[in-house]
Design a protein around this motif. Structure first.
Motif, mmCIF file in Angstrom:
data_model
loop_
_atom_site.group_PDB
_atom_site.id
_atom_site.type_symbol
_atom_site.label_atom_id
_atom_site.label_comp_id
_atom_site.label_asym_id
_atom_site.label_seq_id
_atom_site.Cartn_x
_atom_site.Cartn_y
_atom_site.Cartn_z
ATOM 1 N N ALA A 44 0.865 -1.196 0.000
ATOM 2 C CA ALA A 44 0.000 0.000 0.000
ATOM 3 C C ALA A 44 0.887 1.226 0.000
ATOM 4 O O ALA A 44 1.847 1.307 0.776
ATOM 5 N N LEU A 45 0.555 2.178 -0.847
ATOM 6 C CA LEU A 45 1.275 3.456 -0.829
ATOM 7 C C LEU A 45 0.744 4.260 0.353
ATOM 8 O O LEU A 45 -0.447 4.555 0.424
ATOM 9 N N SER B 83 7.639 -1.487 6.295
ATOM 10 C CA SER B 83 7.585 -0.404 5.308
ATOM 11 C C SER B 83 8.799 -0.408 4.376
ATOM 12 O O SER B 83 9.892 -0.826 4.770
ATOM 13 N N VAL C 261 3.792 0.107 2.336
ATOM 14 C CA VAL C 261 3.710 -0.848 3.446
ATOM 15 C C VAL C 261 3.284 -2.188 2.862
ATOM 16 O O VAL C 261 2.332 -2.257 2.073
ATOM 17 N N LEU D 239 3.442 10.498 9.318
ATOM 18 C CA LEU D 239 2.650 9.398 8.749
ATOM 19 C C LEU D 239 1.366 9.170 9.541
ATOM 20 O O LEU D 239 0.353 8.760 8.992
ATOM 21 N N GLY E 163 -3.410 4.438 -5.446
ATOM 22 C CA GLY E 163 -2.891 5.756 -5.070
ATOM 23 C C GLY E 163 -2.584 6.608 -6.296
ATOM 24 O O GLY E 163 -2.793 7.828 -6.289
ATOM 25 N N GLY E 164 -2.099 5.975 -7.375
ATOM 26 C CA GLY E 164 -1.774 6.721 -8.605
ATOM 27 C C GLY E 164 -3.022 7.344 -9.215
ATOM 28 O O GLY E 164 -2.985 8.458 -9.754
HETATM 29 C C1 LIG Z 1 -0.119 0.859 -4.329
HETATM 30 C C2 LIG Z 1 -1.349 1.645 -3.933
HETATM 31 O O1 LIG Z 1 -1.686 2.583 -4.557
HETATM 32 S S1 LIG Z 1 -2.244 1.107 -2.510
HETATM 33 C C3 LIG Z 1 -3.668 2.156 -2.445
HETATM 34 C C4 LIG Z 1 -3.427 3.504 -1.840
HETATM 35 N N1 LIG Z 1 -2.979 3.412 -0.465
HETATM 36 C C5 LIG Z 1 -3.805 3.069 0.563
HETATM 37 O O2 LIG Z 1 -4.992 2.822 0.408
HETATM 38 C C6 LIG Z 1 -3.175 3.019 1.935
HETATM 39 C C7 LIG Z 1 -4.043 3.696 2.992
HETATM 40 N N2 LIG Z 1 -3.410 3.601 4.304
HETATM 41 C C8 LIG Z 1 -3.442 2.469 5.048
HETATM 42 O O3 LIG Z 1 -4.077 1.481 4.684
HETATM 43 C C9 LIG Z 1 -2.692 2.449 6.350
HETATM 44 O O4 LIG Z 1 -2.473 3.776 6.800
HETATM 45 C C10 LIG Z 1 -1.289 1.743 6.208
HETATM 46 C C11 LIG Z 1 -1.464 0.316 5.706
HETATM 47 C C12 LIG Z 1 -0.367 2.515 5.262
HETATM 48 C C13 LIG Z 1 -0.648 1.692 7.609
HETATM 49 O O5 LIG Z 1 -1.543 1.052 8.471
HETATM 50 P P1 LIG Z 1 -1.371 1.159 10.077
HETATM 51 O O6 LIG Z 1 -2.510 0.449 10.711
HETATM 52 O O7 LIG Z 1 -1.102 2.566 10.480
HETATM 53 O O8 LIG Z 1 -0.062 0.315 10.265
HETATM 54 P P2 LIG Z 1 0.775 -0.019 11.564
HETATM 55 O O9 LIG Z 1 0.450 0.909 12.710
HETATM 56 O O10 LIG Z 1 0.665 -1.494 11.819
HETATM 57 O O11 LIG Z 1 2.271 0.300 11.051
HETATM 58 C C14 LIG Z 1 2.839 -0.535 10.069
HETATM 59 C C15 LIG Z 1 3.892 0.229 9.291
HETATM 60 O O12 LIG Z 1 3.238 1.230 8.496
HETATM 61 C C16 LIG Z 1 3.951 2.475 8.635
HETATM 62 N N3 LIG Z 1 2.956 3.511 8.358
HETATM 63 C C17 LIG Z 1 1.890 3.873 9.077
HETATM 64 N N4 LIG Z 1 1.206 4.848 8.431
HETATM 65 C C18 LIG Z 1 1.867 5.079 7.279
HETATM 66 C C19 LIG Z 1 1.675 5.956 6.174
HETATM 67 N N5 LIG Z 1 0.653 6.807 6.099
HETATM 68 N N6 LIG Z 1 2.579 5.933 5.171
HETATM 69 C C20 LIG Z 1 3.623 5.089 5.185
HETATM 70 N N7 LIG Z 1 3.856 4.223 6.188
HETATM 71 C C21 LIG Z 1 2.975 4.228 7.227
HETATM 72 C C22 LIG Z 1 4.456 2.429 10.081
HETATM 73 O O13 LIG Z 1 5.538 3.326 10.273
HETATM 74 C C23 LIG Z 1 4.911 0.982 10.177
HETATM 75 O O14 LIG Z 1 6.177 0.862 9.509
HETATM 76 P P3 LIG Z 1 7.339 -0.167 10.042
HETATM 77 O O15 LIG Z 1 6.648 -1.489 10.309
HETATM 78 O O16 LIG Z 1 8.302 -0.283 8.935
HETATM 79 O O17 LIG Z 1 7.888 0.426 11.293
#
Ligand SMILES: CC(=O)SCCNC(=O)CCNC(=O)[C@H](O)C(C)(C)COP(=O)(O)OP(=O)(O)OC[C@H]1O[C@@H](n2cnc3c(N)ncnc32)[C@H](O)[C@@H]1OP(=O)(O)O
Length: 316
Positions: A53-54, A85, A111, A151, A181-182
């Motif tokens: 996930a981005l 991550s 992630v 984050l 995300g893109g």
């Molecule tokens: C490829 C794509 O386009 S995917 C589609 C677009 N993206 C999305 O939909 C993602 C939306 N966001 C999410 O789903 C969540 O915020 C996630 C998955 C990024 C993180 O989930 P959380 O429940 O906060 O995760 P958690 O607390 O278990 O932390 C896991 C890791 O994520 C990292 N993390 C948490 N939030 C973020 C963030 N916004 N950006 C990057 N990394 C993050 C943490 O630092 C941790 O890293 P580490 O294990 O290397 O120390």
């Protein structure tokens, strides 16, 4: 599994077509953002061997205009891995005779997701075997480890004006029913430009994305509400702040937020906007950092041996 940073490299090349460009004949920022996320997603997925996930896209600069017929080369590397991550550097360059100036640069944090869609250990790491890899690994480990508070940031209370709504369709997704995300960035570039045009009707080009946090996933069938407003106006540039909410069967939730900078090109070159405005004092700091970084990026070129970012770090 361990790979050197150099061994993670992925390359993609694109040819710019007439439907990619704006009335000035230069590439729409939204296409570039989509392609940068493609290049970042490929290199992160390749290392993780799983869905990613981005989560965060840091300052992303457009430093060289791109036109119809241009050949644009994208290169991406995994530059640091933490527990779950993956930090990625993406650069794009455009052919100009025998030189290839940098066109854009982006830093992203992905992630790794398990079968249940929750973060899971990456199970792979990257190491440095050359001088430029050591430089990048040390820079990006420090950068990544300083980002945690950003984050986790929820947007400050208070709404911005609602600019529009979108219904998330299956063609907007990447894995199962999660919006790519893109694709979100592609739409946000258009909507943020509309916020700029509502402020003053001009021809704007995207100069940078000053950060975007993908806080929660958006699902097919969700309605996205995009709120956006101009929060800073300089001489020829302005910044748009945006917040994105998703509304659906899981209620209304904050899903993403960030800032984009546009430049008024109505006169064919940066053109004064005629009034200055500072709604968010932090926008001034973002602008100063962005201008300095874009200047440093303009001084480096494509090299077969290493990312342009390494040359920029050495000069700074
Ligand atoms: C490829 C794509 O386009 S995917 C589609 C677009 N993206 C999305 O939909 C993602 C939306 N966001 C999410 O789903 C969540 O915020 C996630 C998955 C990024 C993180 O989930 P959380 O429940 O906060 O995760 P958690 O607390 O278990 O932390 C896991 C890791 O994520 C990292 N993390 C948490 N939030 C973020 C963030 N916004 N950006 C990057 N990394 C993050 C943490 O630092 C941790 O890293 P580490 O294990 O290397 O120390």
């Amino acid at each position: 599994m361990r790979r050197s940073i150099a061994d993670t490299k992925v390359e993609v090349t694109r040819l710019i077509a007439p439907h990619h460009v704006n009335p000035l004949g230069t590439l729409y920022g939204g296409y570039m953002l989509h392609w940068l996320v493609d290049a970042g997603s490929i290199v992160a997925t390749d290392l993780a061997e799983a869905n990613v996930a981005l989560g965060y896209l840091d300052r992303m600069h457009f430093v060289e205009p791109i036109r119809v017929g241009d050949i644009v080369k994208f290169r991406s590397w995994v530059v640091y891995v933490r527990r779950s991550s993956i930090t990625v550097l993406v650069e794009s360059y455009v052919k100009r005779g025998d030189k290839m100036p940098l066109a854009t640069i982006a830093r992203m944090i992905f992630v790794k997701l398990g079968e249940d869609g929750r973060p899971e250990p990456v199970g792979a790491e990257v190491y440095a075997q050359s001088e430029w890899e050591r430089l990048l690994l040390s820079h990006f480990s420090e950068w990544r480890n300083s980002m945690e508070h950003l984050l986790r940031e929820e947007r400050p209370a208070g709404d911005l004006p609602t600019l529009g709504h979108l219904l998330v369709m299956p063609e907007d997704t990447i894995y199962g029913n999660i919006m790519y995300g893109g694709k979100l960035l592609y739409y946000l570039d258009q909507l943020a430009a509309i916020a700029a045009m509502n402020f003053k009707p001009n021809i704007y080009v995207t100069a940078s994305v000053n950060s975007i946090n993908f806080r929660r996933p958006i699902l097919v069938g969700d309605v996205i509400e995009v709120q956006a407003d101009v929060d800073y106006v300089g001489r020829t540039s302005l910044e748009v702040a945006f917040k994105v909410y998703a509304k659906g069967t899981r209620g209304r939730r904050y899903v993403a937020g960030g800032y984009m900078t546009f430049v008024n090109m109505t006169g064919g070159r940066p053109t004064p906007l005629g009034e200055e405005l500072i709604k968010d004092p932090d926008a001034l700091r973002r602008k100063e950092i962005g201008v300095a970084e874009a200047k440093a990026l303009r001084a480096v070129y494509y090299s077969e041996e290493e990312p342009a970012y390494a040359a920029m770090l050495r000069r700074s």
